[in-house]
Motif scaffolding. Sequence first.
Motif, mmCIF file in Angstrom:
data_model
loop_
_atom_site.group_PDB
_atom_site.id
_atom_site.type_symbol
_atom_site.label_atom_id
_atom_site.label_comp_id
_atom_site.label_asym_id
_atom_site.label_seq_id
_atom_site.Cartn_x
_atom_site.Cartn_y
_atom_site.Cartn_z
ATOM 1 N N LEU A 20 -70.508 -31.043 11.623
ATOM 2 C CA LEU A 20 -69.622 -32.174 11.336
ATOM 3 C C LEU A 20 -70.325 -33.456 11.751
ATOM 4 C CD1 LEU A 20 -66.344 -30.602 12.753
ATOM 5 C CD2 LEU A 20 -67.013 -30.740 10.345
ATOM 6 N N PRO A 21 -71.158 -34.003 10.890
ATOM 7 C CA PRO A 21 -71.906 -35.211 11.271
ATOM 8 C C PRO A 21 -70.973 -36.378 11.578
ATOM 9 C CG PRO A 21 -72.082 -34.800 8.909
ATOM 10 C CD PRO A 21 -71.433 -33.587 9.509
ATOM 11 N N SER A 22 -71.384 -37.166 12.544
ATOM 12 C CA SER A 22 -70.554 -38.293 12.978
ATOM 13 C C SER A 22 -70.639 -39.476 12.027
ATOM 14 C CB SER A 22 -70.980 -38.739 14.387
ATOM 15 O OG SER A 22 -72.374 -39.081 14.394
ATOM 16 N N ARG A 23 -71.637 -39.489 11.165
ATOM 17 C CA ARG A 23 -71.805 -40.599 10.243
ATOM 18 C C ARG A 23 -71.560 -40.161 8.809
ATOM 19 N NH1 ARG A 23 -76.712 -41.886 9.611
ATOM 20 N NH2 ARG A 23 -77.742 -40.294 10.874
ATOM 21 N N VAL A 68 -76.546 -36.074 4.498
ATOM 22 C CA VAL A 68 -76.544 -34.728 3.918
ATOM 23 C C VAL A 68 -77.237 -33.790 4.885
ATOM 24 C CG1 VAL A 68 -77.312 -33.279 2.013
ATOM 25 C CG2 VAL A 68 -76.560 -35.625 1.556
ATOM 26 N N LEU A 69 -76.521 -32.743 5.315
ATOM 27 C CA LEU A 69 -77.069 -31.724 6.208
ATOM 28 C C LEU A 69 -76.892 -30.374 5.532
ATOM 29 C CD1 LEU A 69 -75.515 -33.025 9.554
ATOM 30 C CD2 LEU A 69 -77.835 -33.411 8.732
ATOM 31 N N LEU A 99 -81.247 -40.977 9.955
ATOM 32 C CA LEU A 99 -81.301 -39.764 9.146
ATOM 33 C C LEU A 99 -80.245 -39.802 8.037
ATOM 34 C CD1 LEU A 99 -82.745 -36.966 9.025
ATOM 35 C CD2 LEU A 99 -80.818 -36.063 10.346
ATOM 36 N N SER A 100 -80.672 -39.540 6.813
ATOM 37 C CA SER A 100 -79.730 -39.470 5.697
ATOM 38 C C SER A 100 -79.773 -38.112 5.003
ATOM 39 C CB SER A 100 -80.016 -40.573 4.671
ATOM 40 O OG SER A 100 -81.316 -40.425 4.127
ATOM 41 N N PRO A 112 -81.931 -28.178 16.930
ATOM 42 C CA PRO A 112 -81.743 -29.163 17.999
ATOM 43 C C PRO A 112 -80.656 -30.185 17.650
ATOM 44 C CG PRO A 112 -84.070 -28.853 17.527
ATOM 45 C CD PRO A 112 -83.315 -28.153 16.446
ATOM 46 N N GLU A 113 -79.727 -30.355 18.565
ATOM 47 C CA GLU A 113 -78.643 -31.306 18.330
ATOM 48 C C GLU A 113 -79.174 -32.722 18.177
ATOM 49 O OE1 GLU A 113 -74.279 -32.432 20.242
ATOM 50 O OE2 GLU A 113 -75.781 -31.388 21.456
ATOM 51 N N SER A 114 -80.241 -33.036 18.890
ATOM 52 C CA SER A 114 -80.791 -34.387 18.846
ATOM 53 C C SER A 114 -81.296 -34.760 17.457
ATOM 54 C CB SER A 114 -81.925 -34.519 19.862
ATOM 55 O OG SER A 114 -82.925 -33.526 19.629
ATOM 56 N N VAL A 115 -81.685 -33.752 16.660
ATOM 57 C CA VAL A 115 -82.178 -34.048 15.316
ATOM 58 C C VAL A 115 -81.043 -34.586 14.443
ATOM 59 C CG1 VAL A 115 -83.183 -33.065 13.224
ATOM 60 C CG2 VAL A 115 -84.003 -32.321 15.451
ATOM 61 N N CYS A 116 -79.888 -33.951 14.519
ATOM 62 C CA CYS A 116 -78.749 -34.375 13.702
ATOM 63 C C CYS A 116 -78.174 -35.717 14.158
ATOM 64 C CB CYS A 116 -77.657 -33.306 13.729
ATOM 65 S SG CYS A 116 -78.197 -31.716 13.034
#
Length: 520
Positions: A359-362, A366-367, A340-341, A331-335
């Motif tokens: 490509l996290p915005s922040r 860590v993903l 979330l770190s 789910p995109e909403s999770v990222c």
Amino acid sequence: MGLPSGTRMAKLQRWEAFGCFLLISCLLATSALALTDVEVAHIVRRQLMNFPPNDELPDEAEYEVKVNGTFANHRLKRAYIGLQALKKAIYSDPFNKTANWVGPDVCAYTGVFCAKALDDKNVDTVAGIDLNHADIAGHLPAELAMLTDLALFHLNSNRFCGIVPKTLSRLTLMFEFDISNNRFVGPFPEVVLTWPAVKYIDLRFNNFEGKVPPEIFEKPLDALFLNNNRFVSTIPETIGKSTVSVVTFANNKFEGCIPHSIGKMANLNEILFLNNKLAGCFPPEIGMLTNVTLFDVSSNNFVGSLPETIAGMKNVEFLDVSRNKLTGMVPESVCKLPKLSNFTYSGNYFQVEPNTCRLPSRKNIVLDGTDNCLADRPQQKSAKECQPVVSRPVDCSKDKCSRGSSPPKPPTPKPPVHPPPPPSPVPSPPPPVYSPPPPVYSPPPPPVHSPPPPVYSPPPPPPPVHSPPPPVHSPPPPSPVHSPPPPVRSPPPPPKLAIFLPPNLGFDYSSPPPPMFPGY
């Protein structure tokens, strides 16, 4: 105590088979100063031989011990007897923690703390015992129940064997109970259910087994540590009644579903399910855990897709769903969760990953999505590994663990039992209208911002003690590592059960995590 009576010998025989298990379990554990087979057998036999008949401690027990000296009051005399029984039950004390446990001045014993009695401020009594990290080998005697004013009992990181005596039900003022990182065995120590004031229970890193009683989640606890034992149990629906801010189930053999009632845990900050045998789809109600900062369900058998409701975890910092059998789209909403770190979803069968997760915005997030079935991504499973799972996706709307959250279908009207009446000029009433019942699952409520727990400041002397639970550390997954969560501070108990302990334990005290084992 002398030789056991005929009644005690009969009890010893009934415990013979269990005694063998105690011996094996104690031998399996490792420690800095290992015990020999003969030593462990001796410790276990001493406990079994000294159990009182019917697990009841008679009031006359205090007259079975020769007492020398004068005591300030009768409670300190009884405490002396209980402490001497504990010293006698110790087989090895390498740091000589109990060397000065001699004479009537029990308040001067190492690791023993006195305070004014709750019901009489003119009477001193033993309120706490702290023998953490003493590497003591022994067992818990039934006579510990004579310390009826005991509110704090810490035995973290020792080598105690055997079981927790049922006689401890007399310790009705118990507030913090930490026997973690020892060699205790047997079923869940249900004696803890009898303590009305208890807030903090730490049983981790022992060999307790069997089922966890549902009643434990109905106790007004602040923290409950069950991890690294041998519990084989489902997680009961009563978990929704729990007031804990931290609970750990990790590294046991829990099975079945995560109950739907989990969404009612309003105080929950951290919950750890990792490395069990839990299965099925996630209940949508996990999205109602708006105050959770750490949610770890890794290394289980969860299937299906991540529910979109998980976006309701507005305060989650560490989210680990790795090493399961999850499929579909991340789910995109999770990222996009604001705090979330670390989001670890490796070791699953996800097929679609939104750009937000790639490509996290922040920064400083860590993903980890390795070892999945994501096209054009490195370090993924082979097509041969993915095909058997992704070709047969689980429909969570039909899964027994997640269904029941959608509104049930309205009942179908039954045909009339009697034949219709003969024609009449009066029109028949219209058929009844059946309205479907309201949905069982409602969308997550908005986050509740509660003020921090108040600092408990009772009138001097002495100030109270609330030992924060030990920091929880996630075992290292393939790449990210969970950092320790903030300490848990217990709110003050009800006025009638207020616990007054000496200042040298204070808010700076904590029972650290067991040092000799990996994991939580």
